[in-house]
Design an enzyme around this catalytic site. Sequence first.
Site, PDB file in Angstrom:
ATOM      1  N   GLY B  10       0.847  -1.194   0.000  1.00 49.97           N
ATOM      2  CA  GLY B  10       0.000   0.000   0.000  1.00 49.97           C
ATOM      3  C   GLY B  10       0.877   1.236   0.000  1.00 49.97           C
ATOM      4  O   GLY B  10       1.739   1.390   0.863  1.00 49.97           O
ATOM      5  N   LYS B 203     -11.107   2.159  17.305  1.00 48.12           N
ATOM      6  CA  LYS B 203      -9.926   2.514  18.096  1.00 48.12           C
ATOM      7  C   LYS B 203     -10.174   2.275  19.593  1.00 48.12           C
ATOM      8  O   LYS B 203      -9.313   1.771  20.301  1.00 48.12           O
ATOM      9  CB  LYS B 203      -9.559   3.974  17.840  1.00 48.12           C
ATOM     10  CG  LYS B 203      -9.147   4.231  16.387  1.00 48.12           C
ATOM     11  CD  LYS B 203      -9.119   5.724  16.098  1.00 48.12           C
ATOM     12  CE  LYS B 203      -8.757   6.019  14.648  1.00 48.12           C
ATOM     13  NZ  LYS B 203      -9.030   7.438  14.312  1.00 48.12           N
TER      14      LYS B 203
END
Lengths: 433, 433
Positions: B10, B203
Site C-alpha cells: 500500500g 480505536k
Amino acid sequence: MKPVKVGICGLGTVGGGTFNVLTRNAQEIARRAGRSIEIKAIASRRHNPACDTSAYTLQKDVIALARDPEIDIIVELIGGYEVAKELVMTAIENGKHVVTANKALIAVHGNEIFAAAAKKNVVVAFEASVAGGIPIIKAIREGLAANRINWLAGIINGTGNFIMTEMREKGRAFADVLVEAQALGYAEADPTFDVEGIDAAHKLTILASIAYGIPLQFSKAYTEGISKVTPDDVQYAEELGYRIKHLGISRHTDKGIELRVHPTLIPKSSLLASVNGVMNAVMVSGDAVGQTLYYGPGAGAEPTASAVVSDLIDVARMLDATAESRVPPLAFQSSELSETPVLSVEDTVSGYYLRLQAVERPGVLAHVTRILGEKGINIEAIVQKETKEAQVPVIMLTQRVAERMMNEAIREIEALPDILGEVIRIRVDHLAD
Amino acid sequence: MKPVKVGICGLGTVGGGTFNVLTRNAQEIARRAGRSIEIKAIASRRHNPACDTSAYTLQKDVIALARDPEIDIIVELIGGYEVAKELVMTAIENGKHVVTANKALIAVHGNEIFAAAAKKNVVVAFEASVAGGIPIIKAIREGLAANRINWLAGIINGTGNFIMTEMREKGRAFADVLVEAQALGYAEADPTFDVEGIDAAHKLTILASIAYGIPLQFSKAYTEGISKVTPDDVQYAEELGYRIKHLGISRHTDKGIELRVHPTLIPKSSLLASVNGVMNAVMVSGDAVGQTLYYGPGAGAEPTASAVVSDLIDVARMLDATAESRVPPLAFQSSELSETPVLSVEDTVSGYYLRLQAVERPGVLAHVTRILGEKGINIEAIVQKETKEAQVPVIMLTQRVAERMMNEAIREIEALPDILGEVIRIRVDHLAD
C-alpha cells in the site's frame, strides 16, 4: 516462568509507593509480565507507616542487597549521589539489573553507569527519573523512535509549576507562594533544587540525551530559577497573550544542542500553558510526527511507583534477552552516540520579553529601539504602562535573536541615563517548529 | 547485525509517509535499532507522487510479498478488511512479522490474527491503528503496565473533533462544517465512519482490550454520532461550563466494562476540552498513576508513519527474541485475558444534559422534575431559556444515573402533553475517578 526477585532499597515516599503497587497489583502485574514479581528483601533505615511490611525484616545495609545472589533486580529509591551510586555500581558488578527513580544520579553519573551495565549485560531502567508517572522516556525512546527530534519543552518540576500557577491565578508574590508550597509539602525546606531549576535540569539532561543520542552532559545545562519573576511580569505577559512557565527546553539546531531551564513566556493557546498546579507535561516535536504532548503527575508516591513498577515489568520480560534485543539506555546504540556539542547559553536563540523602568522623558524609547535595531533585534510589541510616577515601566517583546546579541543590547540599554536599574529579561518561546 | 527487510503493502497516504520516513531517517533509525531497516519491495496499484520510488518496481500482488522469503516484516497499509486480512494471515503463515495501521482489521479480526501470530511466534504490531502518531498503545501497554486502568477517554477521530471545534468557535451548524471538512480533505465523501463514531469505536475497542486485558469485542461497542448536535447545544453547554466533544469512553466498573462512543459534555477546565481541530488526545486513569494525557496528530501521512516506523524498530530489535520476552499484543498474556463482560449501553452510568421544548405553562417543570425524582435522578442544574415563543427550551444537567433509568424517564417526559417533540439527551462526563 519462575518469579523475578526484587530488592527494594529505600522505603521513603517512592519506595513505599512501589511496595504498595507491587503488592496490591501483584496479580495484574503477573498477568502482564508472564511471571510474578516478588519482593525478596527491603533495605531501609526506617519503616514507612503507609506500608504493611510486617512480612519483611527491614535490612539496614543496602549494599548487602546488591550482593544477594537471590535478587535479580535492585530498585534504587534512596536518592542522592554517593550511596546510591555505590549501590547501583555494586548491583551491576554482581550482574543484577537496576531500576531507579534517581534523576540526579543518572544525569550526573549516567554515562559511567550505563557503560558498566553494558559490560555486564544488565539493564539500568530509569523511567521514574523524569516526570514521575508520565511514561515520557519510553515515549521518546521507543514511541517516537522513527523521528529526528527537533525540540522538546517541558514543565518538569511540579513545585515550580505550582508556584507559577498560584502567582498567575491569584496575583501572589513568589516568596509568599513558596511558603505555602513548603507547608503543603510540595517544596523542600531548602527549595533551591526545585525553584532554581537544578532538578528540572537533571531531567532535561536525560530527555535531551534520549532525544538526540548524545552523552549525558548535565554540567552544560543552563539553569535560571523563578525566584525573580514578579506578579507584574506575570500580569503583563497575560495582557500580551502569554503565560510564564518554568520550562526545560532542548532544541536541536544547526550549531548544536540547546539545553536550558528558565522562566519562559509561551502562548496562552498552547496546551502547555494550560498545565496547572503540580502537574507535569512535556511537548516533543519530531520531524515525522509533528508535535505531541505527554501530561500527568510528575511526583508523588504512587505516580512515581507507576513508572518504577512498569520498568520492573519491562526488565522482568527481558531478563535473559540478548543485548541486541534490548532498547539502549540512551535510545541510540552506545557506539552511535553523537558528538553534537551542547551550546553555551550565549549561543542559544530565543525571543525575549524585556521590562525596563524609564524616566518619562521624550526620546527615551527612541534610544532603546535604536540600540535594539543596531543589534539586529526586531521588536514585536511594545507597551508603555500608565503610571503616576515619574518613571514608567516599558514592556517589549522581541523576535528571536542570539542571546549574545541580546546581552550586548541590554548592557547598552542599562547604560542609558534615563533607564533606571536592571533590564528584566524573560525568554519567549512560541513552541513552533 | 544484518539489515531487516521490509515489504511495504500500500502506497497511499500512510504508505507514502512510511516510505519517506524510512528513507529520510534511515541513518537515525539504524543508530537506534542497531541494524538498518531496508525496503525490499513495495506493492501498490499506483505510484504516490509524494514519494521517489524510482529505485523500485511497484508490484501489483500484495499477497506475493507475504510469501517472499527475503522479506522479514510485512507493512500492511492497504486498509479495509478482506485483502488486508488475507495479506496479514498469509504473512503470518509464512513466518513474517506484521506492522499495520489498520484499526478496522484489528478491532474486528484481531483475536484471530493474534492467535495465528502466537502459533507462528511472530509479532503483529499496530501502534499506528489508534491516534496516529501518539504512542498511546505503547503508553498503556508498557508505560502504565503497573496500573489497573480505571477508565480512558479519548478524542480519537480528528474529523469529528474538527467539526466540534468549528461548531463551538464559530457557532456553525454540523452540516455546514462537514462540507468544509470534506473540501479540506479531513472528511471522506462518505463521512459515516468518522461522524457516526464507527472509526472511533474501532480505536476504542483496541484501547479497551489493552487497558483491561479483554478480547477485542467491537460488536459490543455503542456508537452514537455527532450529526444531531446543534449549535444551540454547543452554546448552552458552554454557558454551563462544559464543552461538547465526540469521545470514546471505556470504564472498568464492578459490573463490567463500558465501551461507548458518543458526544459528551466535559468540563471546560479539563485539558481534553482544550484539544482543538484535527488533533487527538487520550486521557488514561490508572490506580497508581492517576490521570495522564497523551496528545498529538491522530492522522496524516507522516504522523501515522511515525507510529508505523517506530513499530518497525521495535520489531526489528526483537526479530529473533523468544515469545516470553515480547510484549503480548493485548498487553496481557493471551492465556490471561479476562472474561469481564462488556456492558450494554443501558447498563452504563453517566450524567446527562437534557434539552426539552416545553409549552410555557405553570406546572410543566414540576411534572418533569417529579418524573426524574421518581427514577432517582438528581438534577444538578436547570436553565429555562428566555424566548418570545410560546414554547421554551429547558436545559437540565443531571447527576450520574444508569442509562436504563434515564431512558424510562425520557419516555415518560416525552409523553407529557406540554412537552413538544423529542427530549435531546447528551451524556456528561466529569473525567473524575
